[in-house]
Motif scaffolding. Structure first.
Motif, PDB file in Angstrom:
ATOM      1  N   GLU A  96      37.995  41.090  30.773  1.00  0.00           N
ATOM      2  CA  GLU A  96      39.161  41.712  30.145  1.00  0.00           C
ATOM      3  C   GLU A  96      39.224  41.370  28.660  1.00  0.00           C
ATOM      4  O   GLU A  96      39.496  42.243  27.820  1.00  0.00           O
ATOM      5  CB  GLU A  96      40.449  41.256  30.842  1.00  0.00           C
ATOM      6  CG  GLU A  96      41.690  41.952  30.303  1.00  0.00           C
ATOM      7  CD  GLU A  96      42.972  41.519  30.998  1.00  0.00           C
ATOM      8  OE1 GLU A  96      44.054  41.722  30.405  1.00  0.00           O
ATOM      9  OE2 GLU A  96      42.899  40.957  32.120  1.00  0.00           O
ATOM     10  N   GLN A 132      43.568  34.505  30.337  1.00  0.00           N
ATOM     11  CA  GLN A 132      43.348  33.654  31.507  1.00  0.00           C
ATOM     12  C   GLN A 132      44.679  33.231  32.151  1.00  0.00           C
ATOM     13  O   GLN A 132      44.790  33.165  33.374  1.00  0.00           O
ATOM     14  CB  GLN A 132      42.550  32.416  31.100  1.00  0.00           C
ATOM     15  CG  GLN A 132      42.353  31.381  32.196  1.00  0.00           C
ATOM     16  CD  GLN A 132      41.449  31.863  33.322  1.00  0.00           C
ATOM     17  OE1 GLN A 132      40.610  32.737  33.129  1.00  0.00           O
ATOM     18  NE2 GLN A 132      41.626  31.313  34.513  1.00  0.00           N
ATOM     19  N   GLU A 133      45.675  32.987  31.332  1.00  0.00           N
ATOM     20  CA  GLU A 133      46.975  32.535  31.837  1.00  0.00           C
ATOM     21  C   GLU A 133      47.897  33.698  32.215  1.00  0.00           C
ATOM     22  O   GLU A 133      49.070  33.492  32.522  1.00  0.00           O
ATOM     23  CB  GLU A 133      47.663  31.657  30.785  1.00  0.00           C
ATOM     24  CG  GLU A 133      46.889  30.407  30.380  1.00  0.00           C
ATOM     25  CD  GLU A 133      46.788  29.377  31.482  1.00  0.00           C
ATOM     26  OE1 GLU A 133      47.693  29.347  32.346  1.00  0.00           O
ATOM     27  OE2 GLU A 133      45.797  28.615  31.498  1.00  0.00           O
ATOM     28  N   ASN A 134      47.354  34.932  32.164  1.00  0.00           N
ATOM     29  CA  ASN A 134      48.131  36.144  32.497  1.00  0.00           C
ATOM     30  C   ASN A 134      49.355  36.309  31.605  1.00  0.00           C
ATOM     31  O   ASN A 134      50.421  36.767  32.044  1.00  0.00           O
ATOM     32  CB  ASN A 134      48.567  36.128  33.973  1.00  0.00           C
ATOM     33  CG  ASN A 134      47.394  36.218  34.924  1.00  0.00           C
ATOM     34  OD1 ASN A 134      46.500  37.046  34.739  1.00  0.00           O
ATOM     35  ND2 ASN A 134      47.381  35.348  35.917  1.00  0.00           N
ATOM     36  N   ASP A 189      49.975  40.874  27.324  1.00  0.00           N
ATOM     37  CA  ASP A 189      50.292  42.257  27.682  1.00  0.00           C
ATOM     38  C   ASP A 189      49.933  43.125  26.486  1.00  0.00           C
ATOM     39  O   ASP A 189      50.631  43.105  25.464  1.00  0.00           O
ATOM     40  CB  ASP A 189      51.774  42.395  28.009  1.00  0.00           C
ATOM     41  CG  ASP A 189      52.156  43.822  28.402  1.00  0.00           C
ATOM     42  OD1 ASP A 189      51.290  44.713  28.303  1.00  0.00           O
ATOM     43  OD2 ASP A 189      53.317  44.030  28.792  1.00  0.00           O
ATOM     44  N   SER A 214      38.703  37.284  33.592  1.00  0.00           N
ATOM     45  CA  SER A 214      39.366  37.116  32.295  1.00  0.00           C
ATOM     46  C   SER A 214      38.392  37.350  31.146  1.00  0.00           C
ATOM     47  O   SER A 214      38.759  37.918  30.110  1.00  0.00           O
ATOM     48  CB  SER A 214      39.969  35.711  32.182  1.00  0.00           C
ATOM     49  OG  SER A 214      40.994  35.521  33.127  1.00  0.00           O
TER      50      SER A 214
END
Length: 712
Positions: A453, A290-292, A295, A450
């Motif tokens: 993903e 959610q907070e990007n 990775d 999110s």
């Protein structure tokens, strides 16, 4: 004069009587109308010691009742020969416990015994009789026992739904107050007061008896294999948080509650708090996505990690680690180090706690069952290590199974934390009013993107058959998202006992269109078997059976392993659309809207307005799924053509129409027939399984012959 009034008042009070009209306790059914609890006739055996002594048949009565009721002879003798303080025989004694509220079959045998005594002794009185009463009966025995609870023989609600909703289920007895003469005959000028009876409400649950059966059968196998302290399983529709099944072992039979051990009644699914272990890792993962910050292709050194201010390193389950690996592989391998980096380092202490709280772990879920406890999240803000271990589900963190399920459902349904519930609707038989439980969203925890993903990474935990810890939950043809957990239990001395674990699996399927979310937790399985090995197969058995029962077709391909992003094949699946809000619109408006938007639909009835719809607003539709508009509800309503629909969809539609239902087979509806009996419509559905492409496979006469007369 005053003295006369006093005596008149006293006489009136002496002649006043109250007649009680017993309220009928409400029926409890599953979502498809199968009765789970209801009142049935019961009988209590009574003896008249005075008559038995007068007839001289005491020995025969004692022997006969001993054989029928299995009540000890010495206890029967005391009852049959009972006398008062003056030495006179009693006229009435109940045979408690063994002869108390017995079923019809045993009552028939007692009646036959009474008739035998009458014939052999040429008498109309034997001193043995039956008193007709009512008792609570659970026709499916132990099925869903921890949900239903039970009432004791006196009718007192003791636990479960029976206790939680006792006031509504019990209703209120009616009363008639009247005056009589000295012989008990009602006076012509009696001043009557009537309080009408209020019968108990009927409850329809969200529970599906078939899915509940799958759950309990799979649990029995695991319980026999691993001999744990307990097992709990909860299943829900993640889109509504309707509980489809909930069970614990050990369990009990509410019809014979007196045979259970005290621990058998404990509802671990909502009342046990514990350190969850790796199933909790879904929270920091979702937060980082959610907070990007996540990775999947970035790398880290696995094995161990040091936390500032703490002298010892924190380790992966495999202390040697796996070398330098990607974060996605860390997720698939359930690396503690990976999640400390994701949750504690990337998100940070405050954000991690924020997501833990947002996912509901510091509060009760609000499930409509008694005894739910809240989780506990209480790390010392000044102790870094206590906050770091939260990221992999250990330390200053205790959760409940229902909290775990609610959290995974939030990822499955697009980021919405919802209130779980077991009551689908309540009908008041006195007014005919039905109250339906609506899905309730607590908060949006993460965005829909999110959630999607996060689900794609959890899917690879299961689909990667080489590295994924969840590979034992892999189901051929279905996309499964999930997370394993093997939580080492505290030893009570400030440390942990590696020989005692709680093994668990938390997941949902199909990953691209979730129909069921499930949590399995096994407390202290033999040989400290891990969550993947012990709980994963239980999840697989229940979910694979349930998806087939629901008529969810298998995908042609389901290989999602090896990709760090949402698989291309999954992305190629046509985008799902949500059901629009149609209830309250005119049929003309609804029809035009659905035509303009290209939905397949059917209107049921001849009314001018849409009074209800299926599926409900916001439901993700599968390819080819039809929307049904209910426009009226009466005896003349025609039943829609359900051929091609899944069993689950067909049952939901027919339940809306309030008709009787019977089902043969599994998969999709291939035939339906309609009959009517005493004004009640009954629909019979015949289903056939589906092939790997989601197509119906008709059962032919040749198939039946080849299978020895049974459909394959």
């Amino acid at each position: 004069m005053l003295q006369n009034e006093k005596w008149q008042k006293a006489a009136a009070e002496q002649w006043a009587h109250t007649s009680t009209i017993k309220a009928v306790r409400g029926v409890i059914e599953d979502r498809n109308g199968n009765v789970l609890a209801s009142d049935v006739p019961a009988y209590t055996v009574v003896v008249n010691p005075e008559v038995i002594a007068e007839k001289g048949i005491g020995a025969e009565v004692i022997q006969g009742l001993n054989e029928l009721l299995d009540k000890p002879v010495d206890e029967l003798t005391k009852l049959v020969e009972a006398k008062d303080e003056k030495g006179k025989y009693y006229k009435n004694r109940e045979i408690r416990n063994e002869g108390w509220k017995i079923n019809q079959d045993l009552a028939d045998k007692v009646t036959a015994f009474i008739e035998k005594l009458k014939k052999e002794h040429d008498t109309l009185e034997t001193g043995v009789g039956l008193v007709r009463e009512q008792k609570r009966y659970y026709p499916k025995d132990s099925l869903a026992a921890h949900i239903l609870g039970y009432t004791d023989r006196d009718g007192n609600a003791i636990m479960g739904l029976e206790k939680y909703f006792n006031k509504q289920l019990a209703g209120t007895d009616g009363k008639l107050y009247y005056q009589s003469d000295g012989k008990g005959i009602k006076l012509p000028d009696s001043q009557d007061t009537f309080q009408p009876v209020v019968n108990g409400s009927n409850f329809k649950l969200t529970i599906d008896s078939t899915i509940q059966h799958y759950i309990e059968e799979a649990m029995k196998k695991a319980y026999a294999e691993y001999k744990p302290k307990s097992i709990s399983v909860i299943a829900a529709d993640p889109n509504t948080m309707e509980i489809l099944g909930l069970a614990n072992m050990p369990t009990f039979n509410p019809n014979e509650f007196w045979n259970a051990e005290p621990g058998d009644f404990f509802n671990h699914a909502i009342m046990t708090r514990f350190e969850p272990g790796s199933t909790f890792k879904i929270v920091p993962l979702a937060g980082a996505v959610q907070e990007n910050l996540f990775d999947p292709d970035a790398t880290f050194q696995s094995g161990s990690i040091r936390i500032k201010g703490y002298s010892k390193p924190l380790y992966d389950m495999n202390r040697a680690g796996y070398g330098t690996i990607t974060f996605l592989e860390g997720v698939k391998r359930s690396s503690n180090v990976a999640f400390i980096k994701i949750g504690y380092e990337m998100l940070g202490q405050e954000k991690l706690l924020q997501y833990i709280n947002n996912f509901g772990f510091s509060e009760k879920t609000g499930i409509d069952l008694p005894g739910e406890v809240s989780g506990l999240v209480n790390p010392d803000p000044s102790r870094a290590v206590e906050n770091a271990t939260l990221a992999y589900g250990h330390g200053k963190l205790l959760v409940t199974p229902i909290q775990q399920l609610t959290a995974i459902a939030a990822i499955a349904n697009g980021g919405k934390l919802m209130v779980p519930h077991v009551v689908k609707e309540v009908t008041d038989p006195n007014t005919g009013k039905t109250t339906v439980t609506q899905p309730e969203v607590v908060r949006q925890v993460i965005s829909e993107e999110s959630a999607r993903e996060t689900g794609s990474y959890l899917e690879q935990v299961v689909a990667d058959l080489q590295h994924g810890t969840g590979r034992h939950a892999y189901i051929e043809g279905y996309r499964v998202a999930g997370k394993t957990g093997t939580a080492i239990k505290p030893d009570g001395k400030g440390g942990y006992d590696r020989d005692k674990v709680r093994s668990s699996f938390l997941g949902y399927a199909p990953a691209n269109n979730p129909k069921i979310a499930l949590y399995v937790i096994i407390d202290e399985p033999a040989d400290a078997a891990g969550g993947g090995a012990a709980a994963g197969p239980v999840f697989k058995e229940i979910v694979s059976q349930s998806l087939q029962y629901m008529g969810v077709p298998k995908a042609v391909e389901s290989d999602t392993a090896g990709s760090s992003k949402t698989p291309a094949k999954a992305a190629a699946v046509s985008e799902q659309r949500s059901t629009p809000e149609l209830t309250g619109k005119t049929v003309k408006e609804a029809r035009q809207q659905l035509l303009n938007q290209g939905f397949d639909f059917e209107a049921v009835g001849n009314g001018a307005a849409v009074i209800s719809q299926y599926p409900v607003k916001g439901t993700k539709l599968t390819a080819g799924q039809r929307i049904y508009l209910l426009t009226q509800q009466d005896e003349a309503m025609s039943i829609p053509d359900l051929k091609g629909q899944s069993l689950r969809d067909a049952l939901e539609i027919l339940n809306l129409l309030k008709v009787g239902i019977s089902v043969e087979g599994e998969g999709y509806v291939t035939e339906q027939t309609q009959t009517e009996n005493n004004g009640k419509i009954h629909v019979s559905l015949k289903l056939s399984p589906v092939n790997e492409y989601g197509e119906n496979i008709p059962v032919t006469a040749a198939d039946e012959a080849a299978a020895g007369g049974e459909a394959p």
